[in-house]
Design an enzyme around this catalytic site. Structure first.
Site, PDB file in Angstrom:
ATOM      1  N   HIS A   1       5.836  19.950 -59.877  1.00 37.99           N
ATOM      2  CA  HIS A   1       5.181  18.808 -59.250  1.00 37.99           C
ATOM      3  C   HIS A   1       4.667  19.155 -57.853  1.00 37.99           C
ATOM      4  O   HIS A   1       3.643  18.634 -57.410  1.00 37.99           O
ATOM      5  CB  HIS A   1       6.183  17.654 -59.188  1.00 37.99           C
ATOM      6  CG  HIS A   1       5.709  16.442 -58.459  1.00 37.99           C
ATOM      7  ND1 HIS A   1       4.763  15.588 -58.976  1.00 37.99           N
ATOM      8  CD2 HIS A   1       6.047  15.943 -57.246  1.00 37.99           C
ATOM      9  CE1 HIS A   1       4.547  14.602 -58.122  1.00 37.99           C
ATOM     10  NE2 HIS A   1       5.307  14.802 -57.057  1.00 37.99           N
TER      11      HIS A   1
ATOM     12  N   ASP B   1       1.461  13.167 -54.464  1.00 34.83           N
ATOM     13  CA  ASP B   1       2.546  12.242 -54.797  1.00 34.83           C
ATOM     14  C   ASP B   1       2.208  10.860 -54.206  1.00 34.83           C
ATOM     15  O   ASP B   1       1.122  10.347 -54.454  1.00 34.83           O
ATOM     16  CB  ASP B   1       3.865  12.822 -54.279  1.00 34.83           C
ATOM     17  CG  ASP B   1       5.087  12.074 -54.781  1.00 34.83           C
ATOM     18  OD1 ASP B   1       5.481  12.277 -55.951  1.00 34.83           O
ATOM     19  OD2 ASP B   1       5.657  11.287 -54.007  1.00 34.83           O
TER      20      ASP B   1
ATOM     21  N   TYR C   1       9.575   3.098 -53.316  1.00 33.34           N
ATOM     22  CA  TYR C   1       9.657   2.738 -54.732  1.00 33.34           C
ATOM     23  C   TYR C   1       9.988   1.256 -54.895  1.00 33.34           C
ATOM     24  O   TYR C   1       9.450   0.584 -55.789  1.00 33.34           O
ATOM     25  CB  TYR C   1      10.722   3.593 -55.425  1.00 33.34           C
ATOM     26  CG  TYR C   1      10.372   5.054 -55.474  1.00 33.34           C
ATOM     27  CD1 TYR C   1       9.598   5.571 -56.506  1.00 33.34           C
ATOM     28  CD2 TYR C   1      10.803   5.925 -54.476  1.00 33.34           C
ATOM     29  CE1 TYR C   1       9.258   6.918 -56.544  1.00 33.34           C
ATOM     30  CE2 TYR C   1      10.472   7.266 -54.499  1.00 33.34           C
ATOM     31  CZ  TYR C   1       9.704   7.757 -55.537  1.00 33.34           C
ATOM     32  OH  TYR C   1       9.365   9.089 -55.571  1.00 33.34           O
TER      33      TYR C   1
END
Length: 625
Positions: A592, A436, A532
């Site tokens: 994921h 990730d 982010y």
């Protein structure tokens, strides 16, 4: 006509924190349980919104601690003892995290939301009856419990009744425990927001004049305010101006800047409730020489009538086994889910890390919203295979520092964290493995620091040159990245209603039960989202460079078919940025979170890849004369 419920071991009367947690634990361990709660839905009752560290340890023992984290509980780490007896600047601060090892500080939480989650957890094995009215308990060797629900009468004859009706002691009164009561003072409480200038990990409890004041932060500028005041002033906060007067009374000389962070900023987000603080004491001993207050003999949970020898009923034996097992587990249980071995201050921040084993170093980098604990299935096998494993909590996660500024999470800053950590540990070169956001950091580390990288393994996330200009399909899959761009708003929406939206985004994948508890820690959610905001905002996309230095290290790319957030094209398209050898592995039946869903496959791939080939030659830099 009365509906009779048979085969019931335990009826719990009262679905608050105590009752719901008892029902959940007893049902989990095989008992047939009915939980009766008078409210149709849990309402904000204002009180009971602070739990001490030893209460949290009990919640861990009962297996219900996650309801606090998911329900919006906020850790309070310090108590600054502001009071009229001391100047605010000289008030002492107590570290609240040291009372119970491995637990942390007390929690402040929305009582009704935590109760609802506990009742929901109890429903996995118990019958939860909301809106149970006119509950009547009759004591005896086989007690009776009667109640009505929607006009229908119900009856159960359980083997045990637990009264969890709070200070009213409704069940106790019904079975003959009379209470002496007196009103000592009145209290009031109000949930507010807007306390952005109040330190969210610090509580206040003090007195000034005729008031006792309390401020219990609940995160994101929210707090529960309380005032206790004399009975003679019981009408002080009644009427349409009551809320305004209540907040205004936090202008106190005892607080820094006279409490301006509260009285000038607080906005109500809940009802103002007022109540008499009633002191209640049993008028006779509840248990005397092994006998109940009504004179009958006490029985254990599993004892049947006239069965008082060593052979008890199954329920009693089961409960005792459970208590013994949990007591043994509790002696050494790792309640923080941590494997950490050290912490160091580098690059202006504290970085916690695992450093285990000897041999060629392997650095494992996690992503959102994980910590080093993501790699728990890979660490020991790598160590046993002869590697030295370093797995840090990257900034903003786990036990590492959590700066609140967006710019603190620039990718190059985080790469420098990894460089500084490996330098501190005396590691000039290492295998780099990332998942990730950790994969994104691994890619950048590899092409910016080629001499420090032996082998590179990246999971889920492809090269930034591919992800920097994503396809429309990839943009749709990663919609949440745009949602995370709104400071304050994103945090409130993710935490609201027991983290419901966050849980829906997670979709039950990864360590989804742990994440809300970790993100509920002071500053943790904002820190995580800032990754982010610093690197995936629309403005950041405009800054993506077109030319990247080639990755010289042998590179292994791993992607899983169940990844809902990242498309395969991101990984397969990364080959054009790699000058060293390239290997791609597609893993089936994994979300994921590949290290968690297919730990053996990931471990096997890493062991088979690390140390097998050498990196391409690093270009020699000419010295400028």
């Amino acid at each position: 006509m009365t509906v009779e419920h048979t085969g019931i071991d335990v009826v719990v009367v009262g679905g608050g924190i105590a009752g719901a947690s008892a029902a959940a634990n007893l049902a989990l361990n095989g008992l047939s349980v009915v939980l009766l709660e008078k409210q149709e839905t849990y309402q904000d009752i204002v009180r009971g919104e602070w739990i001490a560290p030893w209460g949290l340890r009990e919640a861990q023992t009962l297996g219900v601690e996650e309801a606090f984290g998911i329900g919006g509980a906020w850790e309070i780490r310090e108590w600054t003892q502001w009071d009229e007896t001391v100047d605010p600047a000289e008030a002492e601060t107590v570290d609240m995290t040291r009372f119970v090892p491995g637990v942390g500080g007390p929690m402040s939480f929305p009582h009704h939301e935590v109760c609802a989650l506990m009742a929901e957890q109890a429903e996995d094995g118990a019958t939860v009856v909301m809106g149970a009215q006119r509950v009547q308990v009759t004591a005896g060797t086989r007690p009776e419990v009667r109640w009505t629900r929607a006009g229908q009468e119900h009856l159960a004859r359980p083997r045990m009744v637990i009264g969890a009706t709070g200070r009213g002691c409704t069940v106790g009164r019904q079975v003959g425990v009379s209470m002496a009561t007196s009103v000592h003072h009145w209290g009031g409480g109000l949930r507010v927001t807007g306390l952005d200038d109040w330190p969210m990990d610090v509580q206040a409890m003090g007195t000034e004049d005729e008031k006792m004041f309390m401020v219990f932060p609940q995160g994101d500028g929210n707090a529960r305010l309380y005032i206790n005041f004399p009975t003679a002033n019981r009408k002080l906060y009644q009427g349409p101006e009551g809320e305004r007067r209540f907040i205004a009374d936090f202008e106190l000389a005892s607080l820094p800047d006279r409490g301006k962070a509260v009285y000038s900023a607080a906005r109500s987000i809940g009802p103002l409730k007022l109540w008499p603080s009633v002191a209640m004491f049993p008028e006779q001993p509840i248990v005397q020489d092994g006998a109940r207050a009504d004179g009958r003999e006490l029985r254990r949970v599993g004892d049947r009538p006239a069965q008082h020898g060593p052979a008890r009923g199954r329920a009693g034996v089961r409960v005792q086994r459970v208590l013994r097992r949990e007591a043994v587990q509790g002696e050494g249980m790792n309640v923080k889910d941590t494997l950490l071995t050290g912490s160091v201050h580098v690059n202006g921040i504290d970085i916690a890390y695992v450093d285990k084993g000897e041999g060629d170093p392997v650095v494992l980098l996690h992503g959102f919203p994980d910590s080093h604990y993501l790699w728990r299935h890979q660490i020991d096998p790598l160590v046993e295979a002869g590697f030295r494993v370093i797995a840090p909590d990257l900034r903003g996660f786990g036990e590492s520092g959590k700066p609140q500024e967006v710019e603190a999470y620039d990718m190059r800053t985080i790469v420098n964290d990894v460089v500084a950590l490996t330098q501190h540990l005396g590691i000039p070169k290492a295998h780099i493995v990332g998942h990730d956001w950790g994969a994104a950091i691994a890619w950048m580390y590899a092409f910016l620091m080629p001499r420090r990288v032996d082998h590179l393994a990246v999971l889920s996330v492809g090269h930034p040159g591919v992800f920097g200009t994503p396809s429309i399909e990839q943009r749709k899959a990663s919609w949440y990245m745009l949602f995370y761009q709104f400071p304050g708003v994103s945090e409130q929406l993710l935490r609201r209603n027991g983290w419901r939206l966050f849980k829906e985004i997670m979709g039950g994948e990864g360590d989804h039960q742990r994440y809300p508890r970790e993100l509920a820690k002071p500053g943790a959610l904002t820190a995580a989202l800032n990754w982010y905001r610093a690197n995936r905002s629309p403005e950041a996309e405009l800054r993506v460079e077109g030319n990247f230095p080639p990755v010289l290290a042998p590179t292994l790319g791993i992607w899983s078919t169940g990844d809902k957030a990242l498309l395969e094209e991101g990984m397969t398209g990364s080959v054009k940025f790699v000058k060293g050898s390239w290997r791609y592995e597609r893993v089936e039946d994994a979300s994921h979170w590949i290290p968690l869903d297919q730990p053996e496959i990931v471990t096997k791939l890493l062991l088979g890849f690390l140390g097998t080939e050498k990196a391409a030659a690093v270009p020699t830099r000419r010295r400028r004369l």
